[in-house]
Write a protein that holds these residues in place. Structure first.
Motif, mmCIF file in Angstrom:
data_model
loop_
_atom_site.group_PDB
_atom_site.id
_atom_site.type_symbol
_atom_site.label_atom_id
_atom_site.label_comp_id
_atom_site.label_asym_id
_atom_site.label_seq_id
_atom_site.Cartn_x
_atom_site.Cartn_y
_atom_site.Cartn_z
ATOM 1 N N ASP A 54 -15.545 -4.150 -0.099
ATOM 2 C CA ASP A 54 -14.152 -3.763 -0.334
ATOM 3 C C ASP A 54 -13.490 -4.795 -1.239
ATOM 4 O O ASP A 54 -13.864 -5.978 -1.253
ATOM 5 N N ARG A 55 -12.517 -4.331 -1.990
ATOM 6 C CA ARG A 55 -11.743 -5.261 -2.808
ATOM 7 C C ARG A 55 -10.319 -4.752 -2.964
ATOM 8 O O ARG A 55 -10.061 -3.549 -2.894
ATOM 9 N N TYR A 56 -9.398 -5.677 -3.156
ATOM 10 C CA TYR A 56 -8.005 -5.331 -3.405
ATOM 11 C C TYR A 56 -7.828 -5.056 -4.897
ATOM 12 O O TYR A 56 -8.404 -5.737 -5.737
ATOM 13 N N ASN A 57 -7.009 -4.060 -5.191
ATOM 14 C CA ASN A 57 -6.715 -3.717 -6.581
ATOM 15 C C ASN A 57 -5.199 -3.584 -6.731
ATOM 16 O O ASN A 57 -4.586 -2.695 -6.135
ATOM 17 N N PHE A 58 -4.617 -4.468 -7.533
ATOM 18 C CA PHE A 58 -3.171 -4.487 -7.738
ATOM 19 C C PHE A 58 -2.778 -3.841 -9.065
ATOM 20 O O PHE A 58 -1.681 -4.101 -9.573
ATOM 21 N N ASP A 59 -3.649 -2.986 -9.629
ATOM 22 C CA ASP A 59 -3.318 -2.352 -10.908
ATOM 23 C C ASP A 59 -2.048 -1.517 -10.801
ATOM 24 O O ASP A 59 -1.275 -1.417 -11.763
ATOM 25 N N GLY A 60 -1.825 -0.911 -9.638
ATOM 26 C CA GLY A 60 -0.628 -0.090 -9.466
ATOM 27 C C GLY A 60 0.653 -0.875 -9.672
ATOM 28 O O GLY A 60 1.654 -0.334 -10.150
ATOM 29 N N LEU A 61 0.619 -2.139 -9.317
ATOM 30 C CA LEU A 61 1.785 -3.000 -9.511
ATOM 31 C C LEU A 61 2.149 -3.089 -10.988
ATOM 32 O O LEU A 61 3.315 -2.949 -11.379
ATOM 33 N N LEU A 119 0.832 -1.202 0.000
ATOM 34 C CA LEU A 119 0.000 0.000 0.000
ATOM 35 C C LEU A 119 0.867 1.252 0.000
ATOM 36 O O LEU A 119 0.601 2.212 -0.736
ATOM 37 N N ALA A 120 1.893 1.236 0.834
ATOM 38 C CA ALA A 120 2.777 2.400 0.947
ATOM 39 C C ALA A 120 3.508 2.663 -0.365
ATOM 40 O O ALA A 120 3.778 3.821 -0.705
ATOM 41 N N LYS A 121 3.815 1.626 -1.101
ATOM 42 C CA LYS A 121 4.523 1.774 -2.376
ATOM 43 C C LYS A 121 3.583 1.973 -3.557
ATOM 44 O O LYS A 121 4.009 2.027 -4.703
ATOM 45 N N LYS A 122 2.276 2.066 -3.252
ATOM 46 C CA LYS A 122 1.248 2.285 -4.281
ATOM 47 C C LYS A 122 1.198 1.157 -5.299
ATOM 48 O O LYS A 122 0.831 1.352 -6.459
ATOM 49 N N LEU A 123 1.569 -0.032 -4.859
ATOM 50 C CA LEU A 123 1.400 -1.218 -5.694
ATOM 51 C C LEU A 123 0.011 -1.814 -5.486
ATOM 52 O O LEU A 123 -0.437 -2.642 -6.277
#
Length: 253
Positions: free
Chosen positions: A94-101, A75-79
């Motif tokens: 709620d859902r997790y989104n790993f698009d930033g990765l 989260l801190a690395k915006k991944l």
């Protein structure tokens, strides 16, 4: 083929981009974080958009706290981000989104297709060399967890990240807000957020300004105390004592 082997194949597979496996360190993922991501992706591919960290922890043979720590770092690395969506049942989930990765992976491949950065992006999103240790952002996360006496939830991690990335509070200011909350024995982020907003509205933007304001408050209270005490003493002084000159005959009216 053995029946068990056949069943394992039919149980489903998780697809991962080869580019990520080759360059995950260039976007800041550690080995442990990659494993956590793969476990979450497995569960998300199976239809669970907000997997239980305990399930992932059991698969990895680790504690839930360790898994939450990895999520906090991503989260801190915006991944990673956490989103709230309205599902088919019209309820908010709620859902997790790993698009930033993958956004960071695409940028890394475009800019440095074969190079590994000399600086490693650490768990709090800042660039440090391996010898420098944790950066201020990571220090803040750990300080809050220590004072609260528990791991932060993913939503709390995201809230703290917003203090850095959207509100642009300095790490030292957040630490001072944490100190104020601890002194008042209020262990939640909402209280800290109110403290930070109050300082921002009063244009207190540096630790020196905040400390000076605190000292002024102490001095004002100390100066007000004698005045209040004098008023109280005067109100409770009792009946006035008549004054007369020595030798005066007090029997005469």
């Amino acid at each position: 083929m053995e029946p068990l082997a056949h069943a394992l194949i039919n149980d489903g597979q998780t697809t991962i981009a080869n580019a990520l496996l080759m360059h995950y360190r260039e976007v800041g993922l550690t080995n442990d974080e990659l494993l956590v991501y793969l476990q979450f992706k497995r569960l998300m591919d199976q239809g669970d958009q907000f997997p239980d960290a305990g399930v992932v922890a059991e698969s990895l043979g680790e504690s839930s706290n360790s898994v939450f720590q990895r999520l906090h770092e991503m989260l801190a690395k915006k991944l990673l981000t956490i989103e709230s969506i309205t599902a088919a049942d019209q309820k908010i989930h709620d859902r997790y989104n790993f698009d930033g990765l993958y956004d960071k992976l695409a940028v890394a491949l475009k800019q440095h297709p074969t190079e590994t950065p000399s600086n490693v992006t650490n768990s709090a999103g800042g660039s440090v060399t391996p010898s420098t240790g944790e950066n201020p952002r990571e220090r803040v996360f750990k300080a809050i967890e220590t004072e609260f006496g528990r791991p932060l939830t993913p939503m709390e991690m995201q809230s703290i990240s917003k203090w850095f990335d959207e509100d642009h509070y300095a790490p030292e200011i957040i630490e001072l807000a944490l100190r104020e909350a601890v002194l008042r024995q209020v262990y939640n982020l909402n209280y800290m957020d109110r403290i930070l907003l109050n300082w921002q509205k009063r244009n207190l933007t540096t630790p020196a300004q905040i400390e000076a304001d605190r000292q002024r408050g102490i001095e004002n209270r100390l100066n007000a105390a004698p005045s209040a005490q004098r008023k109280q003493t005067g109100a409770n002084a009792g009946p006035k004592i008549p004054l007369f000159k020595l030798g005066e005959d007090t029997t005469q009216k």
